[in-house]
Enzyme design. Structure first.
Site, PDB file in Angstrom:
ATOM      1  CD  GLU A   1      -3.057  -0.742   0.103  1.00 52.94           C
ATOM      2  OE1 GLU A   1      -3.505   0.415  -0.026  1.00 52.94           O
ATOM      3  OE2 GLU A   1      -3.394  -1.678  -0.639  1.00 52.94           O
TER       4      GLU A   1
ATOM      5  CB  SER B   1     -55.986 -22.415  38.254  1.00 48.29           C
ATOM      6  OG  SER B   1     -57.375 -22.579  38.046  1.00 48.29           O
TER       7      SER B   1
END
Length: 846
Positions: free
Chosen positions: A116, A497
């Protein structure tokens, strides 16, 4: 938003340098000033400098301050750790691991410099020869539609990626140069490289070199070999060009990698022998994989963690520095992988068992087969994790078989004989209903595949610690990849219940005892002229006459519950239910039988508070959250436990955490309810759990229809709850009851967990008096001790001080009690006459 301003300090410093240089030139030219050509050169240079300065000011205006990079933090994923501290899940849109410059091997850095920017350590942000080469290339390609070569240094790439953006224009290049020049004056070369190596995109959703090392080689950067480093170094130019899965990309990658190795040798950073050896190596990349975490682990649980994190910290980087997908949070969770697996397996098996024999429920999804079945199937994210089952797309079908394909690109055959279960919606065999584009679930059957069915019925389950509220496991359906709807936290369902213990808790707080006699007999309510009277009934019909409160809970008698609620006052009952975090209901008798809506998580938490002696708990799927620097940012009042770690132990007793929540129920009342609910396991509606042979409490629940079946209960340390029902509520069938469907699922999940825990009894709080009574009559018994018989005549019962049955009683007291009972009954009947909003269909709740 504040308008961006130019960096005036940088501009003024540049002007000062230019003036100094101009003064130096004038001093040198002063002896020759009388010559005309010298004056023209000086004027030209001055104009050129002025033009350059003006050009600099124009393009520098509005650029961000390079100094902000000193505090820049790249987006990082959020990591969740389980109860053992092991990472188990991540939330990320960019896979990234942030490292320091010193963590990167020097040879890896040299590979990137060779590929690079080999003069990186020599220039001041801009490579002048490279820049003019890029300008020339740009000019020659104007109008061709081709993109010119970059010519950017690493510093310029950092400026582009972090400060400017990827706009393709000459002005962006100029801005890059200006910012790169400024960055070099603010940051060291090492800091710039660290930003670059942590930020760059390298394909496979990998941002930064460490993430790429894991994505391509399943290694950390410190373990990479030279040829692997060189491959990673070529990716910034265009990861899509060097994809190892593609034949052309693979060849390009080899050629470009070898070029990078040659550049490293030219720069003197490797020897020719190293270059030759590395060039002889294959690429060696691994198959693309995910984040490294098992995506199947804790699907519903982890999605609930994500929801709560987003609610608190936000989702995107714009939402704040600690956002879920960019903040790099570390989340410690009470999630228990083993308990989660048991919970998920038990619920799935229970759903399959309930749904067996009902036929095929249809495809789990559809895709557009004309747009490419593999891509469409992979993009659907539909999957299943059960017993080797897989989701497949129907590609084609003829009279004898169907061709099916999987997300990995493989294909198979589904014979017609392996898909003969009836299609419950259309009738006939499922095979005849298959169409191209249908997503179905299949399992291996020899060399071919067989159709499998995802149950239409669903449900949820939660396991919670009773002392802290920490949720250890959560399953919200069959599979979160088939449906993200979490029935454990999002589905509002009638609890039936399972609400009754809280109705009786209100009664115990208002004068009743576990031995109080309540009539199990006909009870009617006048609902107004338009509706007339509503008469209640028990689930099984009939009535048993006067019975103790304990018997009524154990046998889940509706008539006794409604009568107890009526005598206590529904306003008191709904206050108790609200205080326990179940729901905020109106004071109508229907809610005493579970007509209100709530979630599995709320019910489990309420039962955990009963086991916690009525002290408030908050359900937790997170213990604490740290930011990327290790600071605890949630809970807000977090306090570290000083002296808790072994290196700091001073030999004294270890610190103990204090109680967190406030007292929302009388601790003696909570214990009485738990003690009564132990009888539900021993001789009531949940005797399927009695053979676990340990102290357990709980309650079954079955709503009218029945549309929902429940069981919630547990030990002194863990409480779990199960709900089963359809997403669009409808009857489950007359045989479905909480004790038959939900309780066995609870048992399958919790039995292996409880086996690893000691048999700890429920501890009574201070003040409770344990008295021997006759279980059916409620009368006190002397000289007889309870036996180990599961249905003894004599039992220990828990009473508050001065409420236990007395040895004898005076006639005047008997008369006073009868008058008080008559007044309560009259008051209850008056309230019943105003209960015009009672729901008509609740008489059969069990």
């Amino acid at each position: 938003m504040e308008e961006a301003r130019p960096d005036t300090a940088s501009s003024s410093s540049l002007a000062a340098r230019l003036r100094r240089r101009a003064d130096g030139i004038r001093e040198r030219l002063a002896p020759h000033w009388d010559r005309r050509w010298v004056r023209w050169i000086a004027i030209g240079l001055g104009g050129l400098m002025a033009a350059f300065f003006l050009f600099w000011l124009i393009f520098a205006r509005g650029l961000p301050d390079a100094a902000t990079l000193l505090e820049y933090e790249p987006p990082l994923p959020t990591i969740v750790r389980d109860v053992n501290g092991q990472p188990v899940h991540s939330y990320a849109r960019e896979r990234r691991v942030q490292l320091q410059y010193s963590d990167y091997p020097p040879l890896l850095i040299r590979a990137y410099l060779s590929a690079e920017d080999k003069t990186f350590f020599d220039h001041h942000g801009v490579d002048i020869p490279g820049f003019f080469g890029a300008v020339l290339d740009y000019v020659t390609k104007i109008g061709s539609g081709q993109r010119a070569k970059g010519g950017s240094t690493i510093t310029q790439q950092v400026a582009k990626n972090l400060l400017i953006g990827d706009e393709y224009s000459p002005t962006r290049k100029v801005k890059e140069m200006i910012l790169a020049y400024r960055m070099e004056g603010v940051l060291t070369k090492q800091q710039i490289l660290e930003l670059y190596l942590n930020q760059i995109f390298l394909g496979r959703n990998a941002y930064g070199v460490q993430a790429a090392a894991r994505a391509y080689f399943d290694k950390d950067v410190a373990d990479l070999k030279l040829h692997e480093m060189a491959y990673l170094a070529i990716l910034p130019k265009g990861p899509a060009n060097y994809r190892p899965e593609s034949p052309t990309g693979h060849q390009r990658a080899l050629e470009r990698r070898n070029w990078a190795l040659g550049e490293m040798a030219k720069n003197g950073w490797i020897t020719e022998a190293q270059r030759s050896e590395a060039m002889a190596q294959p690429l060696g990349t691994v198959q693309a994989h995910g984040s490294g975490f098992d995506a199947r682990a804790g699907g519903y649980y982890m999605e609930e963690v994500r929801r709560r994190l987003i609610e608190r910290f936000g989702e995107k980087a714009e939402d704040g520095p600690n956002s879920v997908y960019a903040g790099g949070l570390w989340v410690r969770s009470p999630y228990d992988p083993k308990m989660q697996e048991l919970t998920a397996t038990a619920l799935r098996n229970g759903l399959l068992r309930f749904d067996a024999g009902k036929g095929w429920s249809g495809p789990v999804g559809k895709i557009d087969i004309d747009r490419g079945w593999q891509r469409e199937l992979a993009a659907s994210y539909v999957g299943v994790d059960y017993a080797g089952w897989r989701v497949a797309a129907v590609i084609s079908r003829d009279s004898s078989s169907a061709q099916i394909g999987f997300a990995d690109g493989s294909a198979g055959t589904l014979p017609a004989g392996a898909a003969q279960m009836p299609y419950r919606r259309a009738g006939g065999p499922a095979f005849s209903s298959l169409k191209p584009g249908d997503l179905i679930v299949v399992a291996r059957n020899g060399s071919s595949w067989a159709l499998r069915n995802i149950p239409e019925v669903s449900g949820g389950m939660v396991v919670e610690e009773t002392h802290s509220g920490r949720i250890r496991a959560m399953q919200g359906g069959f599979d979160s990849r088939l449906s993200s709807y979490n029935r454990a936290t999002q589905a509002m369902r009638q609890p039936g219940s399972t609400i009754k213990p809280f109705v009786y808790a209100a009664a115990l707080d208002n004068g009743m005892t576990p031995a109080s006699i309540i009539v199990d007999g006909p009870l009617c309510v006048y609902q107004g002229a338009g509706l007339g009277q509503k008469c209640f009934r028990n689930f099984s019909g009939g009535s048993a006459g006067p019975q103790t409160m304990r018997w009524g809970v154990e046998q889940s008698r509706n008539l006794m519950t409604v009568r107890a609620a009526s005598q206590t006052g529904m306003d008191r009952v709904v206050r108790t239910i609200k205080a326990m975090g179940i729901g905020d209901y109106q004071p109508y008798l229907s809610f005493a039988l579970g007509a209100g809506e709530t979630t599995v998580e709320r019910m489990v938490n309420a039962y955990a508070m009963l086991a916690n002696h009525g002290r408030q708990l908050f359900p937790k799927v997170m213990d604490y959250v740290q930011d990327r620097h290790g600071k605890v940012i949630w809970p807000l009042r977090w306090r570290p436990c000083d002296g808790c770690n072994m290196p700091n132990w001073d030999g004294k007793p270890m610190p103990r955490f204090g109680f967190e929540g406030r007292q929302v129920m009388n601790p003696m009342t909570a214990y009485q309810v738990v003690h009564i609910a132990e009888g539900v396991i021993q001789r009531g509606t949940a005797t399927v759990l009695a053979d676990l042979d340990r102290p357990l409490f709980g309650k079954t629940g079955t709503t009218n229809g029945p549309t929902n079946v429940w069981f919630v209960g547990g030990s002194p340390d863990l409480v779990a709850g199960v709900y089963i029902g359809y997403d669009q509520p409808r009857s489950l069938g007359g045989w479905a009851q909480g004790g038959r469907v939900a309780a066995p699922i609870w048992k399958a999940a919790m039995a292996p967990v409880l086996e690893t825990m000691p048999k700890t009894p429920f501890v009574a709080p201070a003040g409770i008096r344990m008295v021997t009574i006759d279980r059916r009559s409620g009368k006190r018994v002397y000289g007889v001790w309870p036996t180990d018989d599961p249905k003894p005549a004599v039992i220990w019962e828990a009473f508050k001080p001065e409420t236990e049955p007395r040895r004898s009683i005076r006639k005047e007291e008997v008369a006073a009690q009868e008058r008080a009972a008559a007044r309560r009954e009259a008051s209850a009947q008056a309230r019943q006459r105003t209960d015009s909003d009672f729901l008509q269909d609740q008489g059969g709740i069990y």
